[in-house]
Design an enzyme around this catalytic site. Sequence first.
Site, PDB file in Angstrom:
ATOM      1  N   ARG A 239       0.863  -1.182   0.000  1.00  9.49           N
ATOM      2  CA  ARG A 239       0.000   0.000   0.000  1.00  9.49           C
ATOM      3  C   ARG A 239       0.894   1.225   0.000  1.00  9.49           C
ATOM      4  NH1 ARG A 239      -3.360  -2.996  -1.273  1.00  9.49           N
ATOM      5  NH2 ARG A 239      -5.420  -3.410  -0.404  1.00  9.49           N
ATOM      6  N   GLU A 268      -3.915   7.345  -5.100  1.00 10.98           N
ATOM      7  CA  GLU A 268      -4.154   6.549  -6.308  1.00 10.98           C
ATOM      8  C   GLU A 268      -5.486   7.002  -6.878  1.00 10.98           C
ATOM      9  OE1 GLU A 268      -3.926   2.369  -5.478  1.00 10.98           O
ATOM     10  OE2 GLU A 268      -1.903   2.536  -4.693  1.00 10.98           O
ATOM     11  N   HIS A 287      -1.266   0.027  -9.692  1.00 10.83           N
ATOM     12  CA  HIS A 287      -1.908  -0.918  -8.758  1.00 10.83           C
ATOM     13  C   HIS A 287      -2.511  -2.117  -9.508  1.00 10.83           C
ATOM     14  CE1 HIS A 287      -3.720  -1.232  -4.454  1.00 10.83           C
ATOM     15  NE2 HIS A 287      -3.538  -2.431  -4.976  1.00 10.83           N
TER      16      HIS A 287
END
Length: 329
Positions: A239, A268, A287
């Site tokens: 993360r 993000e 991601h």
Amino acid sequence: MAPLAARPRVFVTRALPGSAPAELLGAAADVDTWEGEEPPPPASLLERSAGCDGLLTMLTDRVDGALLDACPTVRVVANMAVGYDNVDVAAATERGVLVTNTPGVLTETTADLAFALLLASARRIAEGEAAVRAGAWGPWQPSWLLGREVAGATLGIVGPGRIGAAVARRGQGFGMRVLYSGRRDAPEFPGMRVPLDVLLETSDFVSVHVPLSEDTATMFNDEAFRRMKRTATFINTSRGGVVDQPALARALHEGTIAAAALDVTTPEPLPPDAPLLSAPNLLVTPHVGSATGATRERMAALAVEGLLAGLGSERPQHLVNPAAWERRR
Ligand code: GLV
Ligand code: GLV
């Protein structure tokens, strides 16, 4: 799976990959699925969750006490991810709401991406590709696009869970020496346990596999980067929040470390004008750690299983908050 008493109502915050998981869910529940490709805005999440018995959420959906209070009929939140930092688990537990995640099914896929980042960064794949397309590929040169050696290098795994172990196995296969650090000893882990400081000081590649929590937030800060070798590569597929991102940008600009490869950032999506992107020797992917068709379908199936189990009063296999089971709504 025990049959459900009445057809529960569920809100699914994004169309599920594959057809089987949605069919399984649709056979047992009245399903409302968010139609957008982007996450539902908080107000829509709240509105569509109201009156539902269960939610199937993505890592982009913030599920907190306020949402659960506004939706007192919600009994289960099935998060289609292994990470669940988007869910306030303490708030869910207090309210007797079961939270499930999808561990195991994405381990190898995510480890592949972490290792792809390691190799791509070490061998400067993105720079080379960009050079070809930009017409910058001249005659073969003895000293052009020189990267860093992988075989024989030391790989430091921070967080010896399933994904960390899968990356360690890949490292061994590539002839790397593997170290790990974690709060607990992991006897089966394919590598040697060392204190975090030692790992940072001795690793050529540092790969992060910890969940985001109060303990791990911004653990990769100025001090951590200063401990690392100037030739080290930092890889993060966990993360973005575990990294103090301005500190990482400084470390790259100042040459405190050699390179970084990230699949996760703050925020993000990372906007193209984010200060971090001006740092040298940085590779960023959007991601996509678990992003293969087969894996995403397995994650969706596992999320549906967790949701239906909880709604059917069966203890879900991947219950994140066992304490909620005793006081379930
Ligand atoms: C993805 O980041 C996940 O937690 O599954
Ligand atoms: C996730 O599955 C982990 O334990 O790393």
